[in-house]
Enzyme design. Sequence first.
Site, short mmCIF file in Angstrom:
data_model
loop_
_atom_site.label_atom_id
_atom_site.label_comp_id
_atom_site.label_asym_id
_atom_site.label_seq_id
_atom_site.Cartn_x
_atom_site.Cartn_y
_atom_site.Cartn_z
N GLU A 78 3.20 2.97 -1.71
CA GLU A 78 2.59 2.51 -2.95
C GLU A 78 2.85 3.59 -3.98
O GLU A 78 2.35 4.71 -3.86
CB GLU A 78 1.09 2.26 -2.78
CG GLU A 78 0.51 1.46 -3.93
CD GLU A 78 -0.50 2.24 -4.72
OE1 GLU A 78 -0.18 2.53 -5.90
OE2 GLU A 78 -1.57 2.56 -4.19
N CYS A 82 -2.81 4.77 -10.35
CA CYS A 82 -1.53 4.08 -10.47
C CYS A 82 -1.71 2.66 -11.00
O CYS A 82 -0.76 2.07 -11.50
CB CYS A 82 -0.83 4.05 -9.11
SG CYS A 82 -1.86 3.40 -7.80
#
Length: 491
Positions: free
Chosen positions: A259, A293
């Site tokens: 990720e 993020c």
Amino acid sequence: MPDDLPLTPDSGWNALYLAGKWTDPGDRDSIEVENPYTRESIATVPAGTTDDVDRAYETAADAQASWADQPPQRRAGAVTAALEFVREHRGEIVELLARESGSTHVKSDVEIQTARGMMQEAASYPFRMKGQHAESIVPGKENVVERQPAGVVGVISPWNFPLHLSMRAVAPAIATGNAVVLKPASNTPITGGLLLARIFEEAGLPEGVLSVVPGRGSDIGDAIADHELPRVLAFTGSTEIGQRVAKKAANNCALPALELGGNNVHVVTENADIDRAVDGGVFGSFLHQGQACISINRHLVHEDLYDDYVDALADRATSLPTGDPTADDTIIGPVIDETQRDTMLEFVQDSIDAGATVETGGDHDGLIVEPTVLSDAENDMAAACNEHFGPIAPVVPYSSDAEAIELANDTIHGLSGSVHSEDLDQARRIADGIETGMIHVNDQPMNDEPHVPFGGMKQSGLGRYNADSILEELTTTKWVSIQREPREYPF
């Protein structure tokens, strides 16, 4: 580490957790853990070595088979006991997160709630590792497909949501019968690593199933990723480092579960409820100082609402309380370190030089970066085209749905996003056109639910966390055929 030792920064964290035992630092180098608000040292932890990584992986390989053979209720029970420990020690964990990572109370509440949800979901995985029976094209043959643990799992976790982003890989891996070697970020070796060792030790996890090796990425990162033993390498962090980790893992045919970075948009159409859009924009840009993020990196606002939206967003940003993250009312605490601060402020200055206007913010006090709203922003300005990872909200105007989609997709990333419109057909058309792994209508991008797949497209990662997706990544299938009757061969 004594069982009754409180979870505080000075609670004897100066050890590695190898093979189920706390290991003194010896002659290893040390890492000073600093409070990002006061810049004071709050703890010292040993810097693990490549020899420590080897030992951790070898011990994990030795322990994994017997752990995988445990009945599902035993593996589920370890995760459930760990979950109960987190519940009982919630207040102490909030304090640790504040002092080590600059997490405000609001952010800590979100992080602990999400981590607990991941653990609850993980506790169900031992009972969901189902195989299948398949008919055969060969007479008298039986086909059985078994689901088995992958084996040893390496985890490299980041500093921004250290407990949650470590736990979302560690808990499912343990539940599915794997053994784990965890390397937390050097900024947050306690809440991202050694705390998990304490949690699972208290939960009765057998020795060797989990090892935690703190250390600098430049010293042991490659050793974690390039080792021959792990079958899965879970990494959360920047796209640049994630690509390096993936290459290292692929050298040994290990599965990279990545990720990576994001450049997420918050699209506000001409049909948006502006109050709801601003509410979402404030939360999505400024939770944990934008250090996520999946935070909003760009606000794309239709030209009909642009001025009103900018004014409202700037007013709200100006009103956010800043300062000590341990204070109950603080919303904006410190960013993690000087390097991150200087990078994000350089993006702001470069954008100003290119024509952006500072509506509010733009300065800092130590590591407290002011909530910053930039108007007259363009998609290619530094604060918009880069993942700024700070409390910065560049607001970019657009004139049509097609332009909004084009601007949104003008990035190497595709992690999360949001679209606001009271015309749900319009919102869905825009959402469908944006190349991203996750998108949220009339909300904001900062969403993570344990029973829904989480991950990105393009250079925002490989694979998915949560739900059945992480169950698939942490396990493998084995085809077993049984020839019940004599088979006729052609020769």
